[in-house]
Design a protein around this motif. Sequence first.
Motif, PDB file in Angstrom:
ATOM      1  N   PRO A  83      10.568  57.036 -13.221  1.00 41.31           N
ATOM      2  CA  PRO A  83      11.118  58.228 -13.062  1.00 41.31           C
ATOM      3  C   PRO A  83      11.147  58.866 -11.648  1.00 41.31           C
ATOM      4  CG  PRO A  83       9.205  58.869 -14.435  1.00 41.31           C
ATOM      5  CD  PRO A  83       9.204  57.282 -14.254  1.00 41.31           C
ATOM      6  N   VAL A  84      12.097  59.537 -11.340  1.00 42.41           N
ATOM      7  CA  VAL A  84      12.142  60.258  -9.893  1.00 42.41           C
ATOM      8  C   VAL A  84      11.360  61.238  -9.936  1.00 42.41           C
ATOM      9  CG1 VAL A  84      13.672  61.128  -8.055  1.00 42.41           C
ATOM     10  CG2 VAL A  84      14.225  59.143  -9.628  1.00 42.41           C
ATOM     11  N   ASP A  85      10.498  61.318  -8.920  1.00 38.62           N
ATOM     12  CA  ASP A  85       9.413  62.484  -8.658  1.00 38.62           C
ATOM     13  C   ASP A  85      10.225  63.622  -8.171  1.00 38.62           C
ATOM     14  OD1 ASP A  85       6.967  63.921  -8.345  1.00 38.62           O
ATOM     15  OD2 ASP A  85       6.571  63.056  -6.431  1.00 38.62           O
ATOM     16  N   ALA A  86       9.877  64.787  -8.788  1.00 41.23           N
ATOM     17  CA  ALA A  86      10.482  66.131  -8.232  1.00 41.23           C
ATOM     18  C   ALA A  86      10.171  66.381  -6.779  1.00 41.23           C
ATOM     19  CB  ALA A  86      10.047  67.279  -9.073  1.00 41.23           C
ATOM     20  N   PHE A  87       9.106  66.069  -6.320  1.00 45.36           N
ATOM     21  CA  PHE A  87       8.730  66.029  -4.892  1.00 45.36           C
ATOM     22  C   PHE A  87       9.674  65.312  -4.058  1.00 45.36           C
ATOM     23  CE2 PHE A  87       6.513  64.812  -1.090  1.00 45.36           C
ATOM     24  CZ  PHE A  87       5.949  66.018  -0.562  1.00 45.36           C
ATOM     25  N   GLU A  88      10.065  64.160  -4.437  1.00 45.11           N
ATOM     26  CA  GLU A  88      10.904  63.264  -3.897  1.00 45.11           C
ATOM     27  C   GLU A  88      12.430  63.662  -3.660  1.00 45.11           C
ATOM     28  OE1 GLU A  88      12.799  58.789  -4.119  1.00 45.11           O
ATOM     29  OE2 GLU A  88      10.838  59.038  -5.132  1.00 45.11           O
ATOM     30  N   LEU A  89      12.715  64.390  -4.817  1.00 45.47           N
ATOM     31  CA  LEU A  89      13.902  65.049  -4.816  1.00 45.47           C
ATOM     32  C   LEU A  89      14.127  66.263  -3.809  1.00 45.47           C
ATOM     33  CD1 LEU A  89      15.166  65.249  -8.533  1.00 45.47           C
ATOM     34  CD2 LEU A  89      15.889  63.894  -6.653  1.00 45.47           C
ATOM     35  N   GLN A  90      13.074  67.137  -3.842  1.00 51.25           N
ATOM     36  CA  GLN A  90      12.934  68.120  -2.798  1.00 51.25           C
ATOM     37  C   GLN A  90      12.796  67.486  -1.352  1.00 51.25           C
ATOM     38  OE1 GLN A  90      12.764  71.211  -3.803  1.00 51.25           O
ATOM     39  NE2 GLN A  90      12.668  71.842  -1.640  1.00 51.25           N
ATOM     40  N   GLU A  91      12.182  66.651  -1.143  1.00 51.83           N
ATOM     41  CA  GLU A  91      12.063  66.013   0.012  1.00 51.83           C
ATOM     42  C   GLU A  91      13.555  65.669   0.676  1.00 51.83           C
ATOM     43  OE1 GLU A  91       9.638  62.783   2.694  1.00 51.83           O
ATOM     44  OE2 GLU A  91       9.556  62.588   0.437  1.00 51.83           O
ATOM     45  N   ARG A  92      14.144  64.998  -0.217  1.00 51.88           N
ATOM     46  CA  ARG A  92      15.521  64.529   0.209  1.00 51.88           C
ATOM     47  C   ARG A  92      16.517  65.707   0.270  1.00 51.88           C
ATOM     48  NH1 ARG A  92      13.677  60.259   1.357  1.00 51.88           N
ATOM     49  NH2 ARG A  92      15.362  61.483   3.301  1.00 51.88           N
ATOM     50  N   TYR A  93      16.295  66.602  -0.243  1.00 52.59           N
ATOM     51  CA  TYR A  93      17.119  67.903  -0.171  1.00 52.59           C
ATOM     52  C   TYR A  93      16.863  68.601   1.238  1.00 52.59           C
ATOM     53  CZ  TYR A  93      19.090  72.583  -0.375  1.00 52.59           C
ATOM     54  OH  TYR A  93      19.786  73.553   0.034  1.00 52.59           O
ATOM     55  N   GLU A  94      15.405  68.655   1.579  1.00 54.78           N
ATOM     56  CA  GLU A  94      15.080  69.305   2.650  1.00 54.78           C
ATOM     57  C   GLU A  94      15.542  68.428   3.892  1.00 54.78           C
ATOM     58  OE1 GLU A  94      11.008  70.000   2.341  1.00 54.78           O
ATOM     59  OE2 GLU A  94      11.137  71.647   0.903  1.00 54.78           O
ATOM     60  N   VAL A  95      15.477  67.050   3.721  1.00 53.10           N
ATOM     61  CA  VAL A  95      15.843  66.194   5.041  1.00 53.10           C
ATOM     62  C   VAL A  95      17.391  66.326   5.147  1.00 53.10           C
ATOM     63  CG1 VAL A  95      16.087  63.868   5.692  1.00 53.10           C
ATOM     64  CG2 VAL A  95      13.903  64.618   4.805  1.00 53.10           C
ATOM     65  N   PHE A  96      18.081  66.407   4.018  1.00 50.43           N
ATOM     66  CA  PHE A  96      19.527  66.666   4.259  1.00 50.43           C
ATOM     67  C   PHE A  96      20.038  68.113   4.569  1.00 50.43           C
ATOM     68  CE2 PHE A  96      23.343  68.340   1.999  1.00 50.43           C
ATOM     69  CZ  PHE A  96      24.375  67.578   2.574  1.00 50.43           C
ATOM     70  N   TYR A  97      19.161  68.893   4.415  1.00 46.50           N
ATOM     71  CA  TYR A  97      19.467  70.327   4.788  1.00 46.50           C
ATOM     72  C   TYR A  97      19.267  70.409   6.198  1.00 46.50           C
ATOM     73  CZ  TYR A  97      19.393  75.465   5.035  1.00 46.50           C
ATOM     74  OH  TYR A  97      19.594  76.790   5.294  1.00 46.50           O
ATOM     75  N   SER A  98      18.006  69.798   6.818  1.00 46.77           N
ATOM     76  CA  SER A  98      17.799  69.828   8.156  1.00 46.77           C
ATOM     77  C   SER A  98      18.848  69.224   9.110  1.00 46.77           C
ATOM     78  CB  SER A  98      16.351  69.217   8.329  1.00 46.77           C
ATOM     79  OG  SER A  98      16.541  67.814   8.213  1.00 46.77           O
ATOM     80  N   ARG A  99      19.391  68.065   8.351  1.00 44.53           N
ATOM     81  CA  ARG A  99      20.617  67.616   9.120  1.00 44.53           C
ATOM     82  C   ARG A  99      21.730  68.372   9.178  1.00 44.53           C
ATOM     83  NH1 ARG A  99      16.809  64.793   9.898  1.00 44.53           N
ATOM     84  NH2 ARG A  99      16.574  62.741   9.865  1.00 44.53           N
ATOM     85  N   ILE A 100      22.148  69.328   8.324  1.00 38.46           N
ATOM     86  CA  ILE A 100      23.206  70.262   8.323  1.00 38.46           C
ATOM     87  C   ILE A 100      22.926  71.146   9.500  1.00 38.46           C
ATOM     88  CG2 ILE A 100      24.382  72.303   7.265  1.00 38.46           C
ATOM     89  CD1 ILE A 100      23.600  70.799   4.434  1.00 38.46           C
ATOM     90  N   GLN A 101      21.719  71.716   9.533  1.00 36.28           N
ATOM     91  CA  GLN A 101      21.230  72.638  10.730  1.00 36.28           C
ATOM     92  C   GLN A 101      21.380  72.168  11.862  1.00 36.28           C
ATOM     93  OE1 GLN A 101      17.477  73.882   9.402  1.00 36.28           O
ATOM     94  NE2 GLN A 101      18.431  75.570   8.228  1.00 36.28           N
ATOM     95  N   LEU A 102      21.278  70.558  12.099  1.00 33.56           N
ATOM     96  CA  LEU A 102      21.185  69.907  13.274  1.00 33.56           C
ATOM     97  C   LEU A 102      22.865  69.828  13.685  1.00 33.56           C
ATOM     98  CD1 LEU A 102      19.103  66.972  13.357  1.00 33.56           C
ATOM     99  CD2 LEU A 102      18.781  68.719  14.715  1.00 33.56           C
ATOM    100  N   LEU A 103      23.480  69.787  12.751  1.00 37.24           N
ATOM    101  CA  LEU A 103      25.192  69.916  13.289  1.00 37.24           C
ATOM    102  C   LEU A 103      25.788  70.995  13.563  1.00 37.24           C
ATOM    103  CD1 LEU A 103      27.082  67.553  13.555  1.00 37.24           C
ATOM    104  CD2 LEU A 103      27.610  67.758  11.204  1.00 37.24           C
ATOM    105  N   THR A 104      25.205  72.046  12.880  1.00 38.20           N
ATOM    106  CA  THR A 104      25.983  73.632  12.938  1.00 38.20           C
ATOM    107  C   THR A 104      25.112  74.255  13.990  1.00 38.20           C
ATOM    108  OG1 THR A 104      24.302  74.403  10.820  1.00 38.20           O
ATOM    109  CG2 THR A 104      26.523  73.439  10.743  1.00 38.20           C
ATOM    110  N   GLY A 105      24.160  73.871  14.276  1.00 37.78           N
ATOM    111  CA  GLY A 105      23.135  74.761  15.297  1.00 37.78           C
ATOM    112  C   GLY A 105      23.291  74.045  16.903  1.00 37.78           C
ATOM    113  N   MET A 106      24.113  72.992  16.873  1.00 42.44           N
ATOM    114  CA  MET A 106      24.287  72.269  18.161  1.00 42.44           C
ATOM    115  C   MET A 106      24.906  73.133  19.245  1.00 42.44           C
ATOM    116  SD  MET A 106      26.975  69.728  17.405  1.00 42.44           S
ATOM    117  CE  MET A 106      26.807  68.863  18.816  1.00 42.44           C
ATOM    118  N   PRO A 107      24.307  72.991  20.440  1.00 43.84           N
ATOM    119  CA  PRO A 107      24.937  73.606  21.783  1.00 43.84           C
ATOM    120  C   PRO A 107      26.552  73.656  21.747  1.00 43.84           C
ATOM    121  CG  PRO A 107      23.190  72.432  22.597  1.00 43.84           C
ATOM    122  CD  PRO A 107      23.404  71.902  20.992  1.00 43.84           C
TER     123      PRO A 107
END
Length: 125
Positions: A83-107
């Motif tokens: 089964p997929v670990d809840a921590f792994e799902l949380q980590e996947r989401y946080e990495v995805f969310y950080s990529r959104i901020q890289l794209l929207t917060g660029m100069p």
Amino acid sequence: MNARWNVSQWSRRQWAVAIVLVVLVTLTPLAWVQWQQVRMLQDVSRKQVDSIMWQAYQLEYELFRLDDALHAATDPTTEGQTPVDAFELQERYEVFYSRIQLLTGMPRRDLLESSTAFTEALQGI
């Protein structure tokens, strides 16, 4: 002593030539450095588009990884698999969310904001 190198006897024309030569010798390296800086700044603005593409690729890649993790966690046909670990799902989401901020917060976000596809994609995310 040679009258040519006796500065006390120089005419105005000789002084003017000497001053022009000193200014040229001083300003030529500064002009070259300034030219190099201008070229580097132009390269940065040209390469910014490559950076945008790379960040968009990273966002898409992390979206696919998050999507795979969510499907694995919610798919009832995955019997016998770990089964997929809840921590792994949380980590996947946080990495995805950080990529959104890289794209929207660029100069140079203004390059993207003029596109309707970017606005629609942000609303979809």
